[in-house]
Design an enzyme around this catalytic site. Structure first.
Site, PDB file in Angstrom:
ATOM      1  N   ARG A  63      37.347  65.776  97.597  1.00 19.78           N
ATOM      2  CA  ARG A  63      38.612  66.443  97.966  1.00 19.78           C
ATOM      3  C   ARG A  63      39.775  65.501  98.254  1.00 19.78           C
ATOM      4  NH1 ARG A  63      36.438  70.716  95.861  1.00 19.78           N
ATOM      5  NH2 ARG A  63      35.302  72.124  97.232  1.00 19.78           N
ATOM      6  N   ASN A  93      38.227  67.456  90.355  1.00 20.83           N
ATOM      7  CA  ASN A  93      39.034  68.667  90.610  1.00 20.83           C
ATOM      8  C   ASN A  93      39.638  68.651  92.010  1.00 20.83           C
ATOM      9  OD1 ASN A  93      36.430  68.987  91.707  1.00 20.83           O
ATOM     10  ND2 ASN A  93      36.571  71.217  91.677  1.00 20.83           N
ATOM     11  N   HIS A 178      30.552  71.706  83.286  1.00 20.94           N
ATOM     12  CA  HIS A 178      30.313  72.935  84.044  1.00 20.94           C
ATOM     13  C   HIS A 178      30.212  74.034  82.998  1.00 20.94           C
ATOM     14  CE1 HIS A 178      30.982  75.699  87.634  1.00 20.94           C
ATOM     15  NE2 HIS A 178      30.950  76.505  86.593  1.00 20.94           N
ATOM     16  N   HIS A 232      24.374  71.256  87.034  1.00 24.35           N
ATOM     17  CA  HIS A 232      23.840  72.418  87.774  1.00 24.35           C
ATOM     18  C   HIS A 232      23.294  73.551  86.890  1.00 24.35           C
ATOM     19  CE1 HIS A 232      27.944  73.646  87.060  1.00 24.35           C
ATOM     20  NE2 HIS A 232      28.461  73.093  88.121  1.00 24.35           N
ATOM     21  N   ASN A 275      29.243  78.177  92.579  1.00 24.08           N
ATOM     22  CA  ASN A 275      29.229  78.359  91.121  1.00 24.08           C
ATOM     23  C   ASN A 275      28.518  77.199  90.443  1.00 24.08           C
ATOM     24  OD1 ASN A 275      30.976  80.562  91.548  1.00 24.08           O
ATOM     25  ND2 ASN A 275      32.770  79.230  91.366  1.00 24.08           N
ATOM     26  N   ASP A 302      26.085  68.917  94.432  1.00 19.93           N
ATOM     27  CA  ASP A 302      27.348  69.621  94.196  1.00 19.93           C
ATOM     28  C   ASP A 302      28.068  69.870  95.524  1.00 19.93           C
ATOM     29  OD1 ASP A 302      29.468  70.946  93.081  1.00 19.93           O
ATOM     30  OD2 ASP A 302      28.304  72.570  92.197  1.00 19.93           O
TER      31      ASP A 302
HETATM   32  O1  DOR Z   1      30.780  76.213  93.762  1.00 25.16           O
HETATM   33  C1  DOR Z   1      31.452  75.335  93.244  1.00 25.16           C
HETATM   34  N1  DOR Z   1      32.371  74.642  93.941  1.00 25.16           N
HETATM   35  N2  DOR Z   1      31.262  75.048  91.949  1.00 25.16           N
HETATM   36  C2  DOR Z   1      32.085  74.226  91.294  1.00 25.16           C
HETATM   37  O2  DOR Z   1      31.902  74.065  90.120  1.00 25.16           O
HETATM   38  C3  DOR Z   1      33.220  73.588  91.967  1.00 25.16           C
HETATM   39  C4  DOR Z   1      32.981  73.481  93.403  1.00 25.16           C
HETATM   40  C5  DOR Z   1      34.226  73.148  94.198  1.00 25.16           C
HETATM   41  O3  DOR Z   1      34.907  72.172  93.844  1.00 25.16           O
HETATM   42  O4  DOR Z   1      34.508  73.819  95.181  1.00 25.16           O
END
Ligand code: DOR
Length: 436
Positions: A63, A93, A178, A232, A275, A302
């Site tokens: 983050r 991301n 992904h 995943h 996810n 993850d």
């Molecule tokens: O659950 C998820 N959270 N799957 C992802 O692919 C991204 C991740 C996130 O960055 O929060």
């Protein structure tokens, strides 16, 4: 003369488990064997402990840049070393996303300043940077290009075949995906209303969404010849299908998919939403079968921290993603204690596996000449995971209150003792990892 000798531990080697002394000099493993007569600036009595090759979480979201109240590279890597990890591979991301050379240079600089463990850096694929990916993937510290073929947290996404094929034709290294079919996710979304039970998450993002995404990616990978890594993998169907693509595709399974089933939605609400989703027992059993027969290359967490407020919004507005970098090794050690895998298989999935899949140089095994990355483990220790132990500022774990058998008691990063008995030591000494 050594800088550090780890004395008398049971070393988990690729060829078996052996009681030995491990001599470290200049950040590398300099000798393994009987070092009783050798001198060292420091020694660590490892009797009763296992020495694993530095365990890695090859899938985290730290983050930064983003929201420091949730996580930063400093706090996330501190969590990693507390949890026994010598390296993490960080996803792009962030806000903004890591998609160009200037941002990568900035991020490598941050690693050198604040990281407690070594780091691999993913670069996000976008429609705008597709042509430049061939150069970006060769930059220092880059473990892979990451493609979101289905939407998740953040705005990175390439969902169409033409866009995906263009990415595959730009560069040559393994690309990480992904894999959830975005068109199917969009099509199914109107079947669900706001405020429905959290377990609808796995109905919306169903088995076919993941399986279809993976079939499409494999067709394109075959056509272009470009190596793939499916992150995943969450369904029995994909695991079976991917057995025929081992020549071109490697596989990651998550700790959450090996540990939790759909009962978690009723118990944890938004704190079970991620996810691809947590699914029913059939898929968990298939994931363990695939771990046992070698179809899985890597296990990661993850780690995807969000604020409590974001997790507690009603479904489907609650943020998707669960924390996990600090609890990954303890929970996997507990799986070892419960007989689901061996320590050697764990070392393969969390150290050798990431090194092999991404081409990490000098990482992934205890061997003379390799980086002195070591996770020291006490399999006799029984501990309860408590939120007060969590170093991520967001402060929560879906595993609060879980008792585990087996605990990481030391983290050595290139010869530097980063954690000893729950205490983070010295200064951040992490570096970007070299990949071939
Ligand atoms: O659950 C998820 N959270 N799957 C992802 O692919 C991204 C991740 C996130 O960055 O929060």
């Amino acid at each position: 003369m050594f800088d550090l000798i780890l004395r008398g531990g049971k070393a988990v080697l690729p060829w078996g488990i052996e009681a030995l002394d491990l001599g470290i000099r200049g950040g590398r493993i300099a000798a393994m064997g009987d070092l009783r007569t050798a001198g060292a600036a420091a020694t660590w009595d490892c009797k009763g402990l296992h020495l694993l090759p530095g365990l890695v979480d090859a899938h985290v979201h730290l983050r930064e840049p983003g929201d420091p109240a949730v996580e930063t590279m400093g706090t996330g890597t501190k969590a990693a070393v507390l949890g026994g990890l010598t390296a993490v591979y960080d996803m792009p991301n962030t806000s903004p996303a890591i998609t160009d050379s200037a941002q990568l240079a900035w991020k490598r600089g941050r690693v050198a300043e604040v990281a407690w463990c070594d780091m691999g850096l993913y670069v996000g694929a976008t429609r705008k940077n597709t042509a430049g990916l061939a150069a970006l993937e060769l930059e220092d510290g880059v473990c892979a290009i990451k493609v979101f073929a289905g939407s998740s947290t953040g705005d990175l996404m390439i969902e169409d075949d033409a866009g995906l094929e263009a990415v595959m034709r730009s560069g040559r290294r393994r690309v990480a995906y992904h894999s959830e079919d975005e068109y199917r996710l969009r099509e199914r979304r109107p079947m669900f209303q706001a405020g429905m039970a959290h377990r609808n998450h796995m109905e919306w993002r169903d088995v076919e969404a993941a399986f279809l995404g993976t079939r499409r990616l494999m067709a394109l990978a075959r056509r272009t010849g470009r190596p793939a890594h499916i992150l995943h993998v969450s369904t029995a169907e994909e695991l079976e299908y991917l057995a025929d693509y081992r020549d071109i595709c490697t596989v990651e399974v998550l700790l959450n998919h090996l540990t939790q089933t759909d009962e978690a939605y009723d118990r944890l609400g938004g704190y079970a939403v991620m996810n691809p989703p947590i699914r029913d027992k059939r898929h968990m059993e298939a994931a363990w079968a695939a771990v046992r027969d070698g179809r899985v290359d890597v296990v990661g967490s993850d780690h995807a921290p969000h604020s409590r407020a974001a997790k507690e919004r009603p479904w489907p507005d609650c943020a998707a993603g669960l924390t996990g970098v600090q609890t990954l090794a303890p929970l996997m050690l507990n799986h070892v204690s419960e007989g689901r895998l061996s320590l050697m298989r764990l070392a393969d999935l969390m150290s050798a596996g990431p090194a092999r899949v991404y081409g990490a140089v000098n990482k992934g095994r205890l061997a003379v000449g390799y980086d002195a990355d070591v996770t020291l483990v006490d399999m006799a220790a029984s501990r309860v995971i408590e939120e007060s132990w969590i170093a991520s500022p967001c402060g929560w774990t879906p595993f609060a209150g879980t008792r585990v058998q087996g605990w990481p008691v030391g983290t050595v990063v290139r010869g530097h003792v980063a954690m000893r008995e729950d205490e983070v030591l010295g200064a951040p000494a992490g570096r970007p990892i070299a990949f071939r």
